[in-house]
Design a protein around this motif. Structure first.
Motif, short mmCIF file in Angstrom:
data_model
loop_
_atom_site.label_atom_id
_atom_site.label_comp_id
_atom_site.label_asym_id
_atom_site.label_seq_id
_atom_site.Cartn_x
_atom_site.Cartn_y
_atom_site.Cartn_z
N UNK A 1 41.02 38.27 35.61
CA UNK A 1 42.45 38.04 35.42
C UNK A 1 42.73 37.47 34.03
N UNK A 2 41.86 36.57 33.57
CA UNK A 2 42.02 36.05 32.21
C UNK A 2 41.88 37.19 31.19
N UNK A 3 40.94 38.09 31.43
CA UNK A 3 40.77 39.23 30.53
C UNK A 3 42.02 40.10 30.53
N UNK A 4 42.65 40.26 31.69
CA UNK A 4 43.89 41.04 31.77
C UNK A 4 44.98 40.37 30.94
N UNK A 5 45.07 39.05 31.03
CA UNK A 5 46.10 38.35 30.26
C UNK A 5 45.85 38.49 28.75
N UNK A 6 44.59 38.36 28.34
CA UNK A 6 44.27 38.53 26.91
C UNK A 6 44.65 39.93 26.44
N UNK B 1 44.55 48.62 29.22
CA UNK B 1 43.32 47.85 29.47
C UNK B 1 43.62 46.69 30.41
N UNK B 2 44.77 46.05 30.21
CA UNK B 2 45.16 44.96 31.10
C UNK B 2 45.27 45.44 32.54
N UNK B 3 45.85 46.61 32.73
CA UNK B 3 45.99 47.16 34.08
C UNK B 3 44.63 47.45 34.71
N UNK B 4 43.68 47.92 33.89
CA UNK B 4 42.34 48.19 34.42
C UNK B 4 41.67 46.89 34.88
N UNK B 5 41.81 45.83 34.07
CA UNK B 5 41.25 44.55 34.48
C UNK B 5 41.94 44.05 35.76
N UNK B 6 43.25 44.25 35.85
CA UNK B 6 43.97 43.82 37.04
C UNK B 6 43.43 44.53 38.29
N UNK B 7 43.25 45.82 38.20
CA UNK B 7 42.77 46.56 39.35
C UNK B 7 41.38 46.10 39.78
N UNK B 8 40.51 45.85 38.79
CA UNK B 8 39.17 45.39 39.14
C UNK B 8 39.22 44.00 39.77
N UNK B 9 40.09 43.13 39.23
CA UNK B 9 40.21 41.79 39.79
C UNK B 9 40.69 41.85 41.23
N UNK B 10 41.61 42.74 41.51
CA UNK B 10 42.15 42.84 42.87
C UNK B 10 41.13 43.40 43.85
N UNK B 11 40.15 44.15 43.35
CA UNK B 11 39.13 44.71 44.24
C UNK B 11 38.06 43.69 44.61
N UNK C 1 44.97 30.66 39.35
CA UNK C 1 45.57 31.35 38.22
C UNK C 1 45.44 32.86 38.34
N UNK C 2 44.47 33.29 39.15
CA UNK C 2 44.22 34.72 39.25
C UNK C 2 45.48 35.49 39.59
N UNK C 3 46.19 35.05 40.64
CA UNK C 3 47.36 35.81 41.07
C UNK C 3 48.48 35.75 40.03
N UNK C 4 48.72 34.58 39.48
CA UNK C 4 49.84 34.45 38.54
C UNK C 4 49.53 35.12 37.20
N UNK C 5 48.26 35.08 36.80
CA UNK C 5 47.88 35.78 35.57
C UNK C 5 48.15 37.27 35.70
N UNK C 6 47.87 37.82 36.87
CA UNK C 6 48.07 39.25 37.06
C UNK C 6 49.56 39.63 37.01
N UNK C 7 50.43 38.63 37.22
CA UNK C 7 51.86 38.91 37.10
C UNK C 7 52.23 39.32 35.67
N UNK C 8 51.47 38.79 34.71
CA UNK C 8 51.76 39.13 33.31
C UNK C 8 51.59 40.62 33.05
N UNK C 9 50.66 41.24 33.76
CA UNK C 9 50.42 42.66 33.55
C UNK C 9 51.65 43.45 33.98
#
Length: 857
Positions: free
Chosen positions: A642-647, A656-666, A678-686
């Motif tokens: 999720x941090x990688x998605x935010x970066x 790339x952010x969306x790809x990190x989000x999908x992997x985090x959700x899996x 923070x995982x859930x809220x960070x993914x909101x940024x995507x």
């Protein structure tokens, strides 16, 4: 000087810069260069010779102790440090901290008040336990280190960490050049070296001093290198093959008595000289010392003998058939102290040697060795010893101990199914053999399997609940199980039911410190999530002090406690304080051990994110993800993805952010509190960056869930994302206005104690709701100082470079060009040049237009 005698005193040539650099460190002339030297080079380049000259230089002013790493062919835990641990009983506490204390006490006692230098030969062969203790000795400033190491097969992580953290100065020792090789030959042999001989020696050795010495030794022994009127001429052929083959050829020509001495010493790594005289011919020992193939450490008590270079050991072991190796090993084992009277390193060495000799130690001894290995965090050795104990068909009590230790080892090694099978066998044993200590041991291992291995925290808690009545008769075991249960609850965010109980647990000074200190970091993080940030920081300071003062196994938790403090400061918005604390480890007397090492780059990545250094953050977090893919015992990967998605969002790469989000959700999620959920809220940024139609509703849903769980900081952060989405005109299925969100953010901010950024976030929301662009811009700059960002770049038809993507949000937040330059370590002029290109690409003319241009408004 006669040439053959000169070979036992090989001169130091061409190492003046390396010598000066290492000497500066070892004498403490300039502390900024480190607290020890790491001499790194391939086999035979002269690392040991350089170390010997350094030892001679400091010998009058410092107390120097030399230890040698056992070979990888016969690893022995703590084998390298055995000379420092002869006073430690095998049945004593074998935690890394206690071993460190014993070694430090021995060095302090023997040094007589002089500075201590610990010379470590063959650092690349160190076992994990020895490397961890060496790290503690260096970081506690109990000893300066002088380490020789090959770059491959790999320098131990603890030594690499000492170098990266500035404790060790890395000094490369390369082969000699042509001129230096000639000078070495002249000084070693005396006289003139024939031109053709000089050329052939260079071509054969390529500047490797050990290879050169063995070429000379071999040629002299064959009467092929001759001195005629002061000129040395080599007439024989070059012995073909690698260095080890050259040494092997030389060894074959040694008399039987000398070869036997070399065989015994190579198998034992080092031996007390009186014992060696019992096992082998004394004249042969003297001859090998004179030849420079064997060295005697007369400072040791009693004096010890070892091979002068590891290449001799490799060559000798290649010549010893397995049958003879076993016979020699049995001879050595019969003469060293019995296992029940041995010191800790002698016990571990005795067990390893006995196994190699084909003699299986008593099962009770193997279980003890497995327990020691687990406490020293050497899981593979623990599993091996436990396996052998079980093969001996011991009684039920020994079986219980072996299964418990093997289950723990399997859990650490990631073999979840095998750990569960061991625990099932353990619980099938008669109840009378399951002591409270074994019950606690099994319950904690089983809970870790369920929690970390299967992402089933509910089952882990049930298991610990079931164990509590069985261990109630033993206060210590009961406290350990209770503390572990509370840690699981904290780590999964079940704070409503357990946070107050956990705080009371930590406040009960009658409970074992180790049980309390393992719980401290999870409780701190849970307090911060609940908005009790000031209380979390006070608790952290108290337990940091306790860890420093205890000098026990609890001290190993200093680094996790400090990491928790850094992350909580970041969470609170105290970015400067977090960065200072992370950088400053001067108050740590003892380094952390491997089991508690932080994920590389994780904290650094979060600091870089707070500072807006997005490329740097992406690099750190990428390294953390790579480490976690290899091993993730605490289940951190989803949050770090999720941090990688935010970066990626802030770098403008929303795909790339969306790809990190999908992997985090899996990923299965079982430890959310480490990142404060923070995982859930960070993914909101995507969703916000991609202008997804449900981005606002997703953020409000997250805020509602946080409010229901009484987590006001999480509610505030989720509402912040919803606010930005509404301000950008994203749709929502709710009847929701900026004013509604602003009022709710103000209410959440009031519930937070010590969350420095809370009021500024509420103020920014009010400014947006009131349509006060100037005040909103001012609050954006304030929030940037707290590590909170308000304008993630949206998908653009015009591409900004990565550096422009870093600079644009910082400038949009009101940060001056000068401060941007300082943060990104570039010049102010470079920042201004990038800004001019950004303005041109976005079709704007000033910094004031950047926020709207970046957000697409």
């Amino acid at each position: 000087m006669h040439a053959t005698h000169a070979l036992s005193h090989w001169p130091l040539v061409g190492r003046y810069d390396e010598y000066a650099a290492a000497l500066q460190v070892l004498t403490g002339e300039y502390s900024a260069t480190g607290y020890g030297a790491l001499l790194v080079g391939e086999s035979g380049v002269g690392k040991s010779t350089l170390a010997s000259r350094l030892e001679e230089a400091i010998g009058d002013s410092a107390y120097v102790v030399t230890v040698t790493s056992p070979s990888r062919a016969q690893p022995v835990m703590l084998g390298a440090l055995a000379p420092l641990l002869t006073d430690v009983a095998a049945h004593a506490d074998a935690s890394p901290i206690s071993v460190f204390q014993a070694a430090a006490a021995r060095l302090a006692r023997d040094s007589g008040g002089r500075p201590v230098v610990l010379r470590v030969e063959d650092g690349h062969l160190l076992d994990g336990a020895s490397a961890g203790v060496l790290r503690m000795l260096a970081m506690s400033k109990r000893a300066r280190l002088l380490v020789t190491s090959r770059p491959n097969p790999g320098i131990p992580d603890d030594l690499v960490a000492l170098w990266k953290d500035g404790w060790l100065r890395w000094i490369d020792v390369a082969p000699l050049d042509r001129a230096e090789t000639t000078l070495l030959l002249r000084e070693a042999l005396g006289g003139v070296i024939g031109r053709d001989t000089d050329r052939r020696m260079w071509e054969a050795s390529l500047g490797n001093p050990l290879y050169l010495r063995e070429l000379v030794r071999s040629a002299l022994s064959r009467d092929e290198l001759l001195n005629s009127h002061g000129v040395w001429t080599w007439t024989g052929p070059v012995v073909p093959g690698r260095l080890i083959e050259l040494v092997t050829a030389e060894l074959r020509r040694r008399p039987d008595g000398e070869r036997e001495v070399l065989e015994i010493v190579s198998l034992a790594e080092s031996l007390p000289l009186p014992l060696l005289f019992e096992l082998a011919d004394t004249d042969a020992v003297d001859s090998l010392v004179e030849a420079g193939m064997l060295v005697v450490d007369n400072a040791a008590v009693p004096p010890t003998a070892r091979l002068s270079h590891p290449v001799y050991g490799e060559a000798i072991r290649s010549l010893v058939p397995p049958g003879r190796r076993r016979v020699l090993r049995e001879r050595v084992v019969r003469h060293i102290p019995g296992p029940h009277d041995a010191s800790l390193p002698d016990l571990l060495r005795w067990v390893s040697w006995a196994l190699e000799a084909g003699s299986v130690p008593e099962p009770e001894l193997l279980v003890e060795a497995a327990a020691l290995a687990n406490r020293l965090q050497q899981a593979a050795d623990a599993r091996r010893f436990a396996d052998l104990a079980l093969l001996a068909d011991p009684d039920d009590g020994v079986v219980a101990g072996a299964l418990a230790e093997r289950a723990r080892a399997h859990r650490v090694l990631g073999a979840v199914d095998r750990a569960q099978a061991d625990l099932a066998q353990l619980h099938a044993l008669p109840a009378e053999v399951l002591t409270p200590a074994l019950e606690a041991h099994a319950a904690i291992t089983g809970a870790d399997v369920l929690f970390h291995g299967q992402a089933d925290p509910a089952a882990a808690v049930r298991l610990l609940d079931e164990a509590l009545p069985r261990v109630a008769v033993c206060p210590q075991s009961s406290a350990v199980v209770r503390g572990h249960r509370l840690a699981v609850l904290m780590n999964v965010g079940r704070t409503d039911e357990a946070l107050d109980e956990a705080v009371d647990f930590l406040g009960d000074g009658s409970l074992p410190l180790l049980a309390r200190i393992q719980l401290a970091a999870p409780v701190q993080l849970s307090l911060a999530r609940a908005g009790r940030v000031a209380e979390a920081l006070r608790l952290g300071e108290r337990y940091l002090d306790a860890a420093r003062e205890s000098l026990s196994e609890a001290t190993a938790f200093l680094m996790p406690l400090r990491a928790a403090m850094v992350v909580i400061r970041l969470f609170a918005g105290d970015v400067d304080g977090a960065e200072r604390m992370h950088a400053d480890e001067s108050d740590l007397d003892i380094g952390h051990v491997h089991h508690h090492r932080n994920v590389p780059g994780l904290v650094e990545g979060q600091i870089a994110m707070a500072r807006g250094r997005w490329s740097e953050a992406s690099g750190h977090i990428g390294g953390a993800i790579a480490a976690l893919r290899d091993a993730d015992p605490r289940g951190l990967l989803p949050a770090v993805l999720a941090l990688a998605a935010e970066s990626a969002v802030w770098l403008g790469d929303v795909d790339e952010a969306a790809r990190f989000r999908e992997e985090a959700l899996r990923q299965p999620v079982h430890e959310s509190s480490t990142m404060f959920g923070r995982r859930r809220r960070t993914l909101l940024w995507v969703g916000l960056a991609r202008s997804e139609g449900d981005a606002v509703d997703q953020a409000v849903d997250a805020a509602d869930a946080a409010a229901a769980a009484h987590l006001p900081p999480a509610e505030l952060d989720s509402l912040h994302v919803a606010l930005l989405g509404l301000a950008d005109g994203l749709p929502t299925a709710r009847e929701l206005t900026l004013s509604d969100v602003s009022e709710r953010m103000a209410a959440a901010a009031k519930q937070c104690d010590g969350l420095l950024r809370a009021d500024a976030m509420a103020g920014y929301a009010r400014a947006l709701a009131d349509g006060d662009a100037e005040l909103a811009s001012a609050f954006e700059a304030t929030l940037a100082g707290f590590g909170i960002w308000a304008n993630p770049p949206r998908q653009q038809t015009i591409a900004l470079t990565r550096r422009e993507q870093e600079i644009a949000p910082l400038a949009a937040a009101g940060i001056s060009s000068r401060d941007i330059a300082r943060r990104l370590t570039i010049s102010t002029r470079t920042v201004e040049s990038h800004l001019a290109r950004i303005y041109a690409k976005l079709g704007i003319t000033s910094r004031a237009e950047l926020p709207a241009a970046l957000s697409g408004r």
